[in-house]
Structures are given as structure tokens and as C-alpha cells.
Write an enzyme that holds these catalytic residues in place. Structure first.
Site, mmCIF file in Angstrom:
data_model
loop_
_atom_site.group_PDB
_atom_site.id
_atom_site.type_symbol
_atom_site.label_atom_id
_atom_site.label_comp_id
_atom_site.label_asym_id
_atom_site.label_seq_id
_atom_site.Cartn_x
_atom_site.Cartn_y
_atom_site.Cartn_z
ATOM 1 N N ARG A 36 61.411 -2.902 20.237
ATOM 2 C CA ARG A 36 62.039 -4.119 19.687
ATOM 3 C C ARG A 36 61.493 -4.427 18.302
ATOM 4 N NH1 ARG A 36 60.108 -8.720 22.504
ATOM 5 N NH2 ARG A 36 58.542 -7.483 23.562
ATOM 6 N N TYR A 143 57.313 1.164 40.624
ATOM 7 C CA TYR A 143 56.222 1.006 39.652
ATOM 8 C C TYR A 143 55.009 1.835 40.091
ATOM 9 C CZ TYR A 143 52.718 -1.629 36.911
ATOM 10 O OH TYR A 143 51.720 -2.018 36.064
#
Ligand code: SER
Length: 322
Positions: A36, A143
Site C-alpha cells: 500500500r 494461519y
């Protein structure tokens, strides 16, 4: 470690690690990357070197490391547990694809390498109390599957190619600077924000659920200390159990009440995150980290609570109504 590249630098750990390493090594020696763009005016942009990087793009990954002549790679870009459970395929592709690229870059350019594992690398069949360094790892979350696979892949790159890979199993990390992005231990961060904003917190983790935790300054020290550790002392590499405290919601509530006696808490348990928490250990044995690289956290629960509330009160300004 003289010049470091960091992936996932806008995350909870990355944002504070960049700040620390810019101080330790000089701003010009830290190459911060994230998928980002940081907000305009953010210190990540204004106080040093930042580049956009999607860690699944191997060519760009390698080019940034090569062009900047880094000698160390800290690979942080990954999804946390609750988000990974919501998007398991994406979590596998990002967590494992990103790590594989990172390890290849480290192998080709001969970099010192760090990546975090997690308490999520354990599962329901792991001994829950004083969980040993070397024990059963059969996690039941995506995860956890990526974290165990990641530990094994890092060990493989060390043994097979001689890459200097190092890692820790982080517990829940608590900080006031950057919010964590979708983890199971996030309740222990949210509770401080809500205490100051509302004087009350509804915990999504149930009463009696113990998990390991650590305050961010200790987590940042652990990364730097392990990267600087003498490799001849390291019997383990990926990944060391570390933790500074283990508590359940009632205990963090009581700690906050020592500073804010009128603080109240109820429960609004989220079954998904509760299920994840139930599959994780209650408390880790951290003796190998102590023996092999002198791990020594400075914050216990009450010391963290005092600091967290003080710093967060300043950060929240008018939003802190209690
Ligand atoms: N804090 C992480 C999570 O809750 C654990 O590694 O996902």
C-alpha cells in the site's frame, strides 16, 4: 546488519521497526516497502526511503534488494489469523508465496534473514502450558498452517543453502502506534482504546482464555537482538518461542482498573476468534531464547498498561473521554 530491506512496513510491527532501524542504522540504510501507499505526510514517506512492493512479485522484490545493496531482509508482509481464516486461499498464496520469494532473494543475494512465526504455529494437540520450544505442531487454522510451513521452509533454506535465517514465534503484540490487522489477540489492543474512549469494553475473547502477549518495545528489541546474535550460539533458528506475559481477559481488565477504577468489561464472544484462541497455547516456555541470545523482555502486564494508557491518551486527544 548495515543496510536492511523491510516488507510489510505499514503493518503493526513494520511501522515501529522502520522507526527503530532508521535511528540505529541511519535513514538511508533502511529500505521500507509495502503493497500500500502510505498516507501523504506519513513519517514512513517523509523520513526515509519507501517503495511499493507486492511480495508475490519476485522480479520487483529482487530488484529493490539488489539496486539498494541491502545485506539484511526482514520479511513481515503476511495476513494475520482471523483474516487468514476468512480468506484461506489468499492467505496461503500471500503468506507462502511471499515467504518463498523472500527466501529466494535472501539466497541469491546472500542476505541475513528474519521473518516472524507465531503462537499460531501450535494447535490443540500441543501441550498448552509452558509449551516447549520443540513440540507437537498440528495447527488447525490456515494461519497456523502457513506459519509451521514457513518455519520449516526457513530451516530448509538454512540447512540446504546456508542462508542465515532467524525467526521468533511472536505472541499477541500490543502497541499504541499502529493497529494490528485482523488477529485473534487484537482484543488486548482494542481494550485500551475502548477504555479511554468509552470507559467500557465488550471482549470478543471469552473469560478464562489465556494467551501469551508482549508489548511492542520488547518485540522490536527481540527482532534486533536476534538479528545481532552470535550465530555460533544459535541451536535453533526458526523459530524461537518468546513471550513476556500470559493473561486472560479478566486479568487485563484488572490491570486497567488499577489505573482507571471505573473501567467495566462485558463479553460478546466471537466464535471464530474464540475457536482460534482455544487452539493456541496458554503460555510458552521461552528458555531457549534466553539461553541462545539473551532474550529478556522488560514489560509485564501492569507496566505495559500504565505506558499504553499514558501514550494512547496523548494519541487519542479529544477522543479520550475517560
Ligand atoms: N497476533 C497474531 C494473531 O492474533 C498471532 O500471531 O493473529
Amino acid at each position: 546488519m548495515k543496510k536492511v530491506m523491510i516488507t510489510g512496513c505499514l503493518g503493526q510491527i513494520g511501522s515501529e521497526l522502520v522507526e527503530r532501524l532508521r535511528k540505529d542504522l541511519g535513514a538511508e540504510n533502511v529500505i521500507a516497502t509495502d503493497v500500500r501507499q502510505p498516507e501523504a505526510g506519513s513519517p514512513i514517506l517523509t523520513e526515509g526511503h519507501f517503495e511499493i512492493l507486492d511480495v508475490t512479485d519476485y522480479e520487483k522484490f529482487k530488484k529493490i534488494a539488489e539496486d539498494n545493496h541491502v545485506d539484511t531482509l526482514v520479511h513481515l508482509a503476511a495476513l494475520l489469523s482471523a483474516v487468514a481464516e476468512a480468506k484461506p486461499k489468499f492467505a496461503w498464496d500471500l503468506n507462502m508465496g511471499g515467504l518463498e520469494n523472500a527466501l529466494e532473494v535472501a539466497r541469491e543475494l546472500k542476505l541475513l534473514f528474519f521473518t516472524p512465526s507465531s503462537i499460531g504455529a501450535f494447535g490443540p494437540s500441543t501441550p498448552a502450558d509452558n509449551t516447549p520450544q520443540d513440540t507437537i505442531q498440528r495447527p488447525t487454522t490456515m494461519y497456523g498452517v502457513t506459519k509451521v510451513s514457513g518455519e520449516l521452509l526457513c530451516d530448509y533454506y538454512h540447512k540446504r543453502f546456508g542462508v542465515d535465517t532467524r525467526g521468533v514465534r511472536f505472541p499477541g503484540l500490543i502497541s499504541y502506534k499502529t493497529l494490528p490487522g485482523g488477529g485473534t489477540t487484537d482484543y488486548a489492543v482494542d481494550i485500551y482504546y475502548e477504555a479511554l474512549k468509552k470507559g467500557h469494553y465488550d471482549s470478543f475473547i471469552g473469560k478464562g482464555t489465556k494467551m501469551d502477549m508482549m508489548y511492542m518495545p520488547d518485540a522490536i528489541d527481540a527482532i534486533v537482538d536476534l538479528l545481532n546474535a552470535d550465530p555460533s550460539r544459535l541451536k535453533h533458528r526458526n523459530a524461537f518461542n518468546i513471550s513476556a506475559m500470559s493473561f486472560e481477559p479478566e486479568e487485563i481488565k484488572a490491570s486497567i482498573q488499577k489505573v482507571m477504577p471505573n473501567f467495566t468489561m462485558d463479553y460478546d464472544v466471537d466464535p471464530v476468534r474464540q475457536g482460534i484462541a482455544d487452539s493456541w497455547p496458554n503460555s510458552l516456555d521461552v528458555s531457549c531464547a534466553k539461553e541462545e541470545w539473551d532474550f529478556s523482555p522488560k514489560y509485564d502486564l501492569d507496566k505495559m498498561t500504565v505506558d499504553m494508557l499514558e501514550k494512547l491518551r496523548i494519541k487519542l486527544g479529544d477522543e479520550a473521554k475517560f
